[in-house]
Design an enzyme around this catalytic site. Structure first.
Site, PDB file in Angstrom:
ATOM      1  N   TYR A 177       0.837  -1.196   0.000  1.00 59.34           N
ATOM      2  CA  TYR A 177       0.000   0.000   0.000  1.00 59.34           C
ATOM      3  C   TYR A 177       0.879   1.254   0.000  1.00 59.34           C
ATOM      4  CZ  TYR A 177      -4.060  -3.013   0.827  1.00 59.34           C
ATOM      5  OH  TYR A 177      -5.038  -3.951   0.708  1.00 59.34           O
ATOM      6  N   LYS A 431      -4.443 -30.063   4.521  1.00 61.17           N
ATOM      7  CA  LYS A 431      -5.836 -29.877   4.947  1.00 61.17           C
ATOM      8  C   LYS A 431      -6.102 -30.468   6.331  1.00 61.17           C
ATOM      9  CE  LYS A 431      -8.620 -29.250   0.810  1.00 61.17           C
ATOM     10  NZ  LYS A 431      -9.762 -29.776   0.022  1.00 61.17           N
TER      11      LYS A 431
END
Length: 639
Positions: A177, A431
Site C-alpha cells: 500500500y 488440509k
C-alpha cells in the site's frame, strides 16, 4: 502438555500493559455504513473478541484521506469528525470486554487502489509506477506538499482515535500500500527527501508516526510491515532491516510482521496450502534488529504460538482468522480447555472471500460472526425430539446447535466415524485443519447430554429410529458425479475413493480440475506420483477464491503437475484417458485415472420420506463446507 504460560503472560509497552500476548490482527469487516461510519454490529464483533480474552483488539483498515485517493462506499473511515462516534462505539465495546483497543489507520493504497476510475480520480503513488490493475497506465508521483497533507490527515485521524478512546494506533504499512510504496526501492525512485537511503524512504512513515504521537498523546503506535514482498524485485529482508531501524528511531512502539504483497497476495491471507507459521521468519528477522516488541503473524495456532514465544522469535502472537473462527481462544486457554477452541480451516471462503466482494465478513465454521448481538443460543421453552440423518458438517452443526438449545437429538450415519465428506477430504497434510474441525464437533457433542451419535446405522424409510421424532432432518450429503457422455468410467477411481485409500499407480490422470481434483493432484504429486490434470474450462479451480488459487497453482507448478485446460475427457480406458483438446484428440497414458467431476445431491432419502422432513447441506445442493455449516446453524437456530 502445553500450559500456555507465555501466551497468557502480560506485556508492558510504554504506558500500556497488555493482559496477554494475543493480538487480533487488523482486518476489514465490511460491516460499516456506506459512508464508512462504524455500526453497532461491528462494535459487537470486536467486543466479542475482547470478551473472549484477546489482549489487544485492533480494528481493520480505516482510511484517513480522500484528497488524492478514492474511498469506496462501505470501507471504514476516520477522515471526518462524523466518524468519531462510531469509532467510540467500537473502543467502548472492546474496553467493556476487558481488552485494549487499537485502530488501524490507512494513509492510502496508492497504485493498489482499484476505485480511481469509479470515482473519476487519477492513480497516485510514490513514483511513476505502473497501476496495479492496469500496468499500461502510470501513476502520478505525489508531490511533497501532497505528502505533507496526507501526514496532516493521518494526525487528524489519530486525534479522532484518541478522542474515541483507543489505546493503540496501528499505521497500515504492509501489502504494497501507499506507505509501503514509499519504503520500497522497487516503487520509490524519488530524488527528494523521501527517496534514496533507507532513512529517506522511511521518512513518510516516520512523519505519520510522529503526527500520530503529536495528536494522540500517550497512545502506543504500532506498524504493520511486509518484511519480504515475495516477488522478483520486491523488498527483501536486506532492504527491510534498514527500514525497521529507521521506524524505531522515529518513535515506533511496536511492530507487526508478515510477508507478501499484491504480487504475492496469498501471503496476505495465507490459505491452507502455506501451512502453519508461514511468516514467523519475518518476525524473527525483525526481532534481531529492533528492541521494540515484535508481533508474529501467519497461520499461528495457540500451540505453535507458545513455541514461538519460547524460542524468542516474537513478543506477541497476532491472530486474524483464528479469532474470527473462535473469539474465545484466550479464555479457553486460561481455563485449560484448548480442545474446545474451534479451529480455523484456512479456507478464506466467507472472511476474506466476502470482504473481497464488499460483503460483511462471515466464517465457514462460526456462523455467529457478524451476528454476535443476535445469534445467542438460549434454551428453548418447547424441547423436541429430533432425528438427524447424516453426520457430515451439516448434520453435526445442526445437532450441536439444536442440542445447546435443549432439544433431544439422535444423529445417525452409516459410516463408522463422523465427518462425512470432510473425512476423506482431510487426508492431505495441508488440509489437516479439517481433521481438527471434525474432532472439535466430536468433542462438543460429547459435552451435550441430549445429543447421541449412532454410527454404522443406515436409515431407510420406515426405520423405527424415525418413530416418535418431532422433527426429522436429512443431511445425507452427495454422490460423485460422472457425465454420461464419458465412456469407460468403470476403469477409473473416484476422488473420494482415492482419499479413502484406493490403490493408486505411479502415473495418474485426474479428470476434473475443480477444487477436489486439484487438491487431490497436489496431494499425489507431493507423494511422488506423476500427475496430469485434465480440465475442460480455461483454467483450473474456477470454484476457488483467487488468492487460494495463487497458492495452489504455485504448489502444482513446484511439484511438476501437468495441467491440460480446454481439454475434454471422452473415454477412460485401461491404459489412460482419451481427451479432445486444442490440438485434437490425444491419449494420455496413466496407471490410474481419478474422476473428480463434482457432486450431485443425495436426494433419495429426503424424497422418500416426503414433506415432513427438513433437508440441509449437500443433499440440497453441493457447495462448500462453509455453506453447509452456516445453513445448518440457521436451521437449528429457528427450531
Amino acid at each position: 502438555m502445553t500450559t500456555y504460560d507465555r501466551i497468557l503472560s502480560p506485556l508492558t509497552i510504554g504506558p500500556l500493559t497488555l493482559p496477554n500476548r494475543v493480538v487480533l490482527a487488523p482486518m476489514g469487516t465490511e460491516m460499516g455504513l456506506e459512508d464508512g461510519r462504524s455500526t453497532p454490529r461491528e462494535a459487537a464483533y470486536y467486543g466479542a473478541r475482547s470478551r473472549g480474552g484477546t489482549g489487544l483488539v485492533i480494528t481493520g483498515i480505516n482510511f484517513v484521506q480522500s484528497d488524492f485517493e478514492p474511498i469506496s462506499p462501505g470501507l471504514a473511515r476516520a477522515d471526518t469528525d462524523e466518524h468519531t462516534a462510531g469509532l467510540k462505539g467500537i473502543a467502548d465495546a472492546i474496553h467493556a470486554g476487558g481488552g485494549l483497543a487499537g485502530l488501524q489507520l490507512t494513509p492510502g493504497l496508492g497504485r493498489n487502489n482499484q476505485y480511481y476510475d469509479a470515482m473519476g480520480m487519477e492513480p497516485v503513488s510514490s513514483s511513476d509506477n505502473p497501476y496495479f490493475f492496469d500496468p499500461t497506465r502510470i501513476c502520478r508521483p505525489l508531490e511533497t506538499h501532497e505528502i505533507d497533507l496526507i501526514v496532516q490527515r493521518t494526525g487528524e485521524a489519530a486525534r479522532r482515535a484518541y478522542e474515541a478512546g483507543f489505546d493503540v494506533i496501528d499505521l497500515h504499512g504492509h501489502t504494497g500500500y501507499l506507505v509501503d510504496q514509499f519504503m520500497s526501492s522497487v516503487w520509490n525512485r524519488r530524488t527528494d527527501r523521501y527517496g534514496g537511503s533507507a532513512e529517506n524512504r522511511a521518512r513518510f512513515a516516520v512523519e505519520c508516526i510522529q503526527a500520530i504521537k503529536a495528536n494522540a498523546p500517550g497512545v502506543v503506535v504500532s506498524f504493520r510491515i511486509s518484511v519480504d514482498h515475495l516477488f522478483e524485485g520486491g523488498r527483501t529482508w536486506e532492504e527491510t532491516e534498514g527500514i525497521v531501524k529507521a521506524l524505531e528511531a522515529g518513535g515506533l512502539d511496536m511492530i507487526l510482521c508478515d510477508n507478501g504483497s499484491y504480487e504475492a497476495m496469498d501471503y496476505v491471507f495465507p490459505p491452507y496450502y502455506l501451512g502453519d507459521d508461514c511468516m514467523v521468519s519475518a518476525a524473527k528477522a525483525v526481532k534481531s534488529a529492533v528492541s521494540i516488541p515484535v508481533g508474529a503473524c501467519g497461520n499461528i495456532t495457540p500451540e505453535s504460538g507458545e513455541e514461538i514465544l519460547a524460542r524468542g522469535e516474537a513478543d506477541l502472537i497476532v491472530i486474524g482468522r483464528g479469532l474470527i473462527a473462535d473469539p474465545d481462544i484466550v479464555t479457553k486457554l486460561r481455563e485449560g480447555r484448548p480442545e474446545d477452541i474451534r479451529p480455523c480451516i484456512r479456507c478464506n471462503q466467507l472472511c476474506t472471500g466476502n470482504a473481497f466482494f464488499g460483503k460483511a465478513i462471515g466464517c465457514a465454521v462460526n456462523p455467529e460472526v457478524g451476528y454476535e448481538a443476535e445469534r445467542i443460543i438460549t434454551q428453548t421453552d418447547s424441547p423436541k425430539r429430533i432425528t438427524v440423518i447424516g453426520a457430515g458438517p451439516a448434520g453435526l452443526e445442526f445437532a450441536r446447535v439444536a442440542g445447546l438449545k435443549g432439544h433431544t437429538v439422535d444423529v445417525y450415519d452409516r459410516a463408522d466415524r463422523v465427518g462425512g465428506v470432510l473425512l476423506p477430504a482431510a487426508t492431505p497434510d495441508f488440509k489437516r485443519e479439517l481433521f481438527r474441525m471434525i474432532e472439535w464437533w466430536e468433542h462438543q457433542l460429547t459435552q451435550i447430554d441430549t445429543v447421541t451419535i449412532h454410527l454404522g446405522r443406515e436409515i431407510t424409510p420406515g426405520d423405527e429410529a424415525l418413530d416418535g421424532a418431532d422433527v426429522i432432518v436429512v443431511a445425507a450429503g452427495s454422490h460423485p458425479f460422472v457425465p454420461q457422455s464419458i465412456i469407460g468410467a468403470e476403469h477409473a477411481v473416484d476422488v473420494l475413493a482415492f482419499h479413502e485409500g484406493a490403490e493408486i499407480g505411479r502415473r495418474v490422470v485426474v479428470c476434473g480440475g475443480g477444487l477436489s481434483g486439484a487438491d487431490a493432484a497436489l496431494e499425489l504429486a507431493e507423494e511422488g506420483h506423476e500427475v496430469t490434470i485434465v480440465e475442460m474450462e480455461e483454467e483450473i479451480a474456477r470454484d476457488m477464491l483467487m488468492l487460494n488459487r495463487v497458492s495452489l497453482q504455485r504448489e502444482l507448478d513446484r511439484h511438476g503437475v501437468t495441467i491440460l485446460t480446454q481439454t475434454t475427457v471422452t473415454e477412460i480406458v485401461p491404459e489412460g484417458v482419451l481427451a479432445d483438446g486444442p490440438t485434437g484428440t490425444q491419449m494420455i497414458q496413466a496407471d490410474t485415472v481419478i474422476t473428480a467431476f463434482g457432486l450431485r445431491p443425495a436426494t433419495e432419502l429426503g424424497e422418500a420420506l416426503g414433506a415432513q422432513v427438513l433437508t440441509v447441506g449437500d443433499c440440497v445442493q453441493p457447495r462448500k463446507v462453509g455453506d453447509a455449516v452456516n445453513d445448518a446453524y440457521e436451521l437449528a437456530f429457528t427450531i
